[in-house]
Scaffold this motif. Structure first.
Motif, PDB file in Angstrom:
ATOM      1  N   LYS A   1      -9.153   2.336  -5.414  1.00  0.00           N
ATOM      2  CA  LYS A   1     -10.026   3.353  -6.002  1.00  0.00           C
ATOM      3  C   LYS A   1      -9.201   4.508  -6.569  1.00  0.00           C
ATOM      4  N   LEU A   2      -8.232   4.953  -5.801  1.00  0.00           N
ATOM      5  CA  LEU A   2      -7.388   6.054  -6.279  1.00  0.00           C
ATOM      6  C   LEU A   2      -6.610   5.624  -7.526  1.00  0.00           C
ATOM      7  N   GLY A   3      -6.007   4.441  -7.437  1.00  0.00           N
ATOM      8  CA  GLY A   3      -5.211   3.956  -8.570  1.00  0.00           C
ATOM      9  C   GLY A   3      -6.061   3.796  -9.822  1.00  0.00           C
ATOM     10  N   LEU A   4      -7.233   3.212  -9.671  1.00  0.00           N
ATOM     11  CA  LEU A   4      -8.102   3.026 -10.833  1.00  0.00           C
ATOM     12  C   LEU A   4      -8.553   4.377 -11.376  1.00  0.00           C
ATOM     13  N   SER A   5      -8.812   5.326 -10.480  1.00  0.00           N
ATOM     14  CA  SER A   5      -9.251   6.637 -10.966  1.00  0.00           C
ATOM     15  C   SER A   5      -8.143   7.287 -11.789  1.00  0.00           C
TER      16      SER A   5
ATOM     17  N   PRO B   1       1.851   3.712 -18.090  1.00  0.00           N
ATOM     18  CA  PRO B   1       0.746   3.405 -17.182  1.00  0.00           C
ATOM     19  C   PRO B   1       0.674   1.933 -16.769  1.00  0.00           C
ATOM     20  N   ASN B   2       1.265   1.049 -17.547  1.00  0.00           N
ATOM     21  CA  ASN B   2       1.176  -0.371 -17.177  1.00  0.00           C
ATOM     22  C   ASN B   2       1.807  -0.637 -15.810  1.00  0.00           C
ATOM     23  N   ARG B   3       2.698   0.257 -15.378  1.00  0.00           N
ATOM     24  CA  ARG B   3       3.270   0.105 -14.037  1.00  0.00           C
ATOM     25  C   ARG B   3       2.176   0.191 -12.967  1.00  0.00           C
ATOM     26  N   LEU B   4       1.232   1.068 -13.188  1.00  0.00           N
ATOM     27  CA  LEU B   4       0.163   1.246 -12.211  1.00  0.00           C
ATOM     28  C   LEU B   4      -0.766   0.027 -12.221  1.00  0.00           C
ATOM     29  N   CYS B   5      -1.053  -0.494 -13.406  1.00  0.00           N
ATOM     30  CA  CYS B   5      -1.887  -1.698 -13.508  1.00  0.00           C
ATOM     31  C   CYS B   5      -1.227  -2.843 -12.754  1.00  0.00           C
ATOM     32  N   GLU B   6       0.056  -3.018 -13.002  1.00  0.00           N
ATOM     33  CA  GLU B   6       0.788  -4.101 -12.358  1.00  0.00           C
ATOM     34  C   GLU B   6       0.754  -3.929 -10.828  1.00  0.00           C
ATOM     35  N   TYR B   7       0.932  -2.704 -10.384  1.00  0.00           N
ATOM     36  CA  TYR B   7       0.898  -2.412  -8.949  1.00  0.00           C
ATOM     37  C   TYR B   7      -0.458  -2.775  -8.348  1.00  0.00           C
ATOM     38  N   LEU B   8      -1.528  -2.377  -9.038  1.00  0.00           N
ATOM     39  CA  LEU B   8      -2.870  -2.627  -8.517  1.00  0.00           C
ATOM     40  C   LEU B   8      -3.192  -4.117  -8.539  1.00  0.00           C
TER      41      LEU B   8
ATOM     42  N   ILE C   1       0.843  -1.201   0.000  1.00  0.00           N
ATOM     43  CA  ILE C   1       0.000   0.000   0.000  1.00  0.00           C
ATOM     44  C   ILE C   1       0.875   1.248   0.000  1.00  0.00           C
ATOM     45  N   LEU C   2       1.956   1.187   0.764  1.00  0.00           N
ATOM     46  CA  LEU C   2       2.804   2.368   0.913  1.00  0.00           C
ATOM     47  C   LEU C   2       3.729   2.600  -0.291  1.00  0.00           C
ATOM     48  N   GLN C   3       3.654   1.725  -1.276  1.00  0.00           N
ATOM     49  CA  GLN C   3       4.542   1.897  -2.437  1.00  0.00           C
ATOM     50  C   GLN C   3       3.902   2.628  -3.612  1.00  0.00           C
ATOM     51  N   LEU C   4       2.644   3.034  -3.457  1.00  0.00           N
ATOM     52  CA  LEU C   4       1.971   3.678  -4.595  1.00  0.00           C
ATOM     53  C   LEU C   4       2.739   4.908  -5.077  1.00  0.00           C
ATOM     54  N   ASP C   5       3.280   5.677  -4.130  1.00  0.00           N
ATOM     55  CA  ASP C   5       3.945   6.912  -4.582  1.00  0.00           C
ATOM     56  C   ASP C   5       5.196   6.626  -5.408  1.00  0.00           C
ATOM     57  N   GLU C   6       5.866   5.528  -5.123  1.00  0.00           N
ATOM     58  CA  GLU C   6       7.035   5.169  -5.951  1.00  0.00           C
ATOM     59  C   GLU C   6       6.600   4.896  -7.384  1.00  0.00           C
ATOM     60  N   VAL C   7       5.478   4.189  -7.500  1.00  0.00           N
ATOM     61  CA  VAL C   7       4.974   3.834  -8.823  1.00  0.00           C
ATOM     62  C   VAL C   7       4.590   5.101  -9.588  1.00  0.00           C
ATOM     63  N   ILE C   8       3.925   5.995  -8.888  1.00  0.00           N
ATOM     64  CA  ILE C   8       3.487   7.225  -9.547  1.00  0.00           C
ATOM     65  C   ILE C   8       4.687   8.061  -9.979  1.00  0.00           C
ATOM     66  N   SER C   9       5.728   8.140  -9.122  1.00  0.00           N
ATOM     67  CA  SER C   9       6.853   8.954  -9.603  1.00  0.00           C
ATOM     68  C   SER C   9       7.579   8.291 -10.754  1.00  0.00           C
ATOM     69  N   ALA C  10       7.569   6.963 -10.801  1.00  0.00           N
ATOM     70  CA  ALA C  10       8.183   6.310 -11.960  1.00  0.00           C
ATOM     71  C   ALA C  10       7.405   6.671 -13.232  1.00  0.00           C
ATOM     72  N   ILE C  11       6.067   6.647 -13.138  1.00  0.00           N
ATOM     73  CA  ILE C  11       5.258   6.945 -14.330  1.00  0.00           C
ATOM     74  C   ILE C  11       5.394   8.414 -14.727  1.00  0.00           C
ATOM     75  N   GLU C  12       5.563   9.263 -13.729  1.00  0.00           N
ATOM     76  CA  GLU C  12       5.762  10.693 -14.027  1.00  0.00           C
ATOM     77  C   GLU C  12       6.964  10.845 -14.965  1.00  0.00           C
ATOM     78  N   GLN C  13       7.961  10.008 -14.779  1.00  0.00           N
ATOM     79  CA  GLN C  13       9.146  10.083 -15.633  1.00  0.00           C
ATOM     80  C   GLN C  13       8.941   9.366 -16.967  1.00  0.00           C
ATOM     81  N   ASP C  14       8.595   8.084 -16.906  1.00  0.00           N
ATOM     82  CA  ASP C  14       8.632   7.308 -18.149  1.00  0.00           C
ATOM     83  C   ASP C  14       7.269   7.143 -18.835  1.00  0.00           C
ATOM     84  N   LEU C  15       6.215   7.658 -18.206  1.00  0.00           N
ATOM     85  CA  LEU C  15       4.898   7.684 -18.845  1.00  0.00           C
ATOM     86  C   LEU C  15       4.416   6.291 -19.270  1.00  0.00           C
TER      87      LEU C  15
END
Ligand code: ARG
Length: 588
Positions: free
Chosen positions: A574-578, A525-532, A509-523
């Motif tokens: 919910k946040l990740g899916l949104s 989105p599949n990283r977020l799907c994998e995380y969820l 749960i506490l790793q969501l922000d790492e995933v988001i900052s990775a996507i901020e760089q490399d764009l």
């Protein structure tokens, strides 16, 4: 980098400064997440590079750092591994405090960026005056997702649809409207794009077979470019009809609002672009056309390749318009980052216009222009998805197909379970699950690759699919209904992590922000799907009676603590899916 990593980084830098001298207090400790829990949660790799620099054994460096390092509020005592890696394992008490801190925060503890940027995302940018087809899926879904994520990060995001609303196809269409359906010029209410798309096909057919009509269409383009009023009106009608029809599908897909600033917007600015390029001595006349010779691009004979900015007949092309857009986005929009989620087949186009933009001095070092390319949507045969007659599949049909399948499946399930639900409920579930499945299937692929469009795969209840994720969310809401618990009223109940599966879930749960900052760089989105997906799996293990813990029938204070974990999982889903542009269902 997340908040924990940032804290650790500061502590490492203090320790390095103390151990090796103030000039080392800026050194990057090179903290990375470990993929293997055996080595803890994070690993600092700095000892190796520092060892080289200082001419010492990395292990000695690691020891010297540890001597000065105090991370006892965050980690268990650090350990040195291998040649000199420093392994860090987060303390359970630290994790508990983190979870408690994010419990009632809508951002789940993810701080907005300290350096918000003005970002333009150029999407969905379709060529209008054709009915929406499968090719319009990816730019819309990926562009929407990237925009949502950057907006969440805290950037000032401008969504601009660079619609193809100018050029030869319109001449053909205008001519066809003018000759066959002159009444279209007096009312724009009688046509919808369904009509317009068959007009388009017929106009094209006529264009291809009727020389006389071809000439009329050409004349229409000339008149359009000359600003002839009647022609402009016909063009506007076509554009409006098209936009409106497109909007219906974007609404169904849940694509957030964007500004439409099409190619035509830049018409008046094109002469300036030519003038400026000329002044900069970038422009070369080549067989009557005005060109910029590109660096690093050659033709088959190895000669430098020209980028045509103005054709010999005075007309402008796609590249010229994009150059005007670059200039406008920098100078007027003041963009600091401009992202183009566009198919990989346009990779050269973007490399070329960005090069010219840089050489013209519009794109400076502090401004980032990026093409975020994506692959194709393929049929089961591995070829570009087509209908049986060889046409591109209509996007509406693609979405309707998914919705219909979900509906049939749901109705069967309701019948089997003898469950009564309203028509509204069935419609809503079918639409949300169907559309989400299509979007999720797209986003869960590494965007740079092509993928095979398969209803069976995207609608599967198991695996990295939207239905799986939506069920995981609804299942957690089911726990609150079953236990008659209002998650919102759990207050700041203390989280206690005892069982291995609780700790694993908490860390994730506490790793969501790492995933988001990775996507901020490399764009990506599949990283977020994998995380969820992993989050849902970890939740399922935690909630499993055999492998995990009891929740509703656990003793207090564990019961409440575990309910908080359930709630936090749901909120994270919910946040990740949104951020993926997918809405959740409380029940399904
Ligand atoms: N309309 C173009 C197409 O459908 C995509 C435009 C992308 N954006 C841009 N600024 N070139 O191929």
């Amino acid at each position: 980098m997340n908040a924990t990593q940032e804290q650790l980084k500061v502590k490492f830098q203090q320790a390095m400064g103390a151990a090796f001298g103030a000039e080392y207090a800026e050194t990057d400790p090179i903290l990375v997440s470990t993929n293997n829990p055996k080595f803890g949660d994070y690993q600092a790799n700095v000892s190796l590079s520092l060892g080289k620099k200082l001419g010492q054994q990395p292990r000695a460096i690691a020891l010297a750092i540890l001597e000065k390092l105090d991370v006892s509020d965050i980690c268990e005592p650090p350990e040195i591994a291998g040649p000199g890696f420093i392994n860090l394992k987060l303390k359970t008490t630290y994790l508990e405090a983190q979870l408690n801190a994010i419990q009632s925060d809508p951002r789940l503890g993810i701080a907005p960026t300290k350096n918000p940027k003005r970002v333009i995302v150029d999407y969905p940018s379709p060529n209008i005056a054709k009915e929406m087809h499968v090719g319009h899926l990816r730019p819309a879904v990926i562009g929407d997702c990237i925009s949502r994520i950057l907006e969440f990060v805290g950037d000032d995001v401008l969504r601009i649809s660079h619609v193809g609303d100018w050029g030869t196809p319109f001449g053909m269409l205008i001519a066809y409207l003018q000759t066959e359906y002159p009444e279209a010029l007096t009312t724009d209410e009688t046509l919808d794009l369904g009509d317009l798309s068959s007009f388009y096909r017929q106009a094209k057919k006529r264009f291809d077979t009727d020389e006389e009509f071809k000439e009329v269409a050409r004349q229409a383009v000339v008149q359009l470019q000359a600003g002839d009023e009647r022609t402009l009106l016909a063009w506007k009608i076509v554009c409006q009809l098209s936009s409106r029809a497109y909007q219906v599908i974007y609404n169904l897909m849940g694509i957030a609002p964007f500004i439409e600033r099409g190619e035509s917007f830049y018409n008046a600015l094109l002469p300036e672009v030519v003038e400026e390029l000329d002044k900069l001595r970038l422009l070369v006349e080549n067989q009557g056309a005005k060109c910029v010779f590109l660096e690093g691009f050659t033709n088959r004979d190895g000669e430098p390749l020209p980028l045509i900015v103005q054709k010999s007949d005075g007309g402008y092309n796609y590249a010229a318009t994009d150059l005007a857009a670059i200039r406008y986005r920098v100078k007027v929009d003041k963009a600091q980052r401009v992202i183009y989620p566009v198919g990989a087949e346009q990779t050269n186009h973007f490399a070329q216009i960005f090069q010219v933009g840089r050489r013209a001095g519009w794109i400076t070092d502090n401004i980032e222009f990026v093409h975020a390319p994506f692959g194709l949507v393929l049929g089961e045969d591995g070829q570009k998805l087509k209908t049986r007659s060889g046409d591109a599949v209509r996007l509406q049909d693609l979405l309707d197909g998914a919705i219909a399948k979900v509906r049939a499946d749901l109705e069967k399930r309701l019948q089997e379970d003898k469950r009564e639900e309203t028509e509204d409920f069935i419609n809503k579930v079918a639409e949300v699950v169907g559309v989400s499945a299509v979007k999720y299937a797209d986003l869960s692929q590494n965007r740079t690759s092509s993928y095979i469009f398969s209803y069976d795969k995207m609608l599967a209840l198991q695996g990295n699919t939207a239905p799986y994720m939506l069920y995981a969310y609804a299942r957690i809401q089911g726990i609150s209904r079953k236990g008659d618990i209002n998650f919102e009223q759990l207050g700041n109940a203390k989280v206690l992590l005892q069982h291995e599966t609780e700790i694993t879930l908490a860390k994730h749960i506490l790793q969501l922000d790492e995933v988001i900052s990775a996507i901020e760089q490399d764009l990506l989105p599949n990283r977020l799907c994998e995380y969820l997906f992993q989050l849902s799996q970890k939740f399922n293990v935690f909630y499993d009676r055999d492998r995990g813990v009891r929740v509703l029938d656990a003793e207090e204070p564990l019961r409440t603590s575990r309910l908080v974990l359930c709630d936090l999982t749901a909120k994270t889903l919910k946040l990740g899916l949104s951020l993926l542009g997918i809405e959740v269902l409380e029940r399904m």
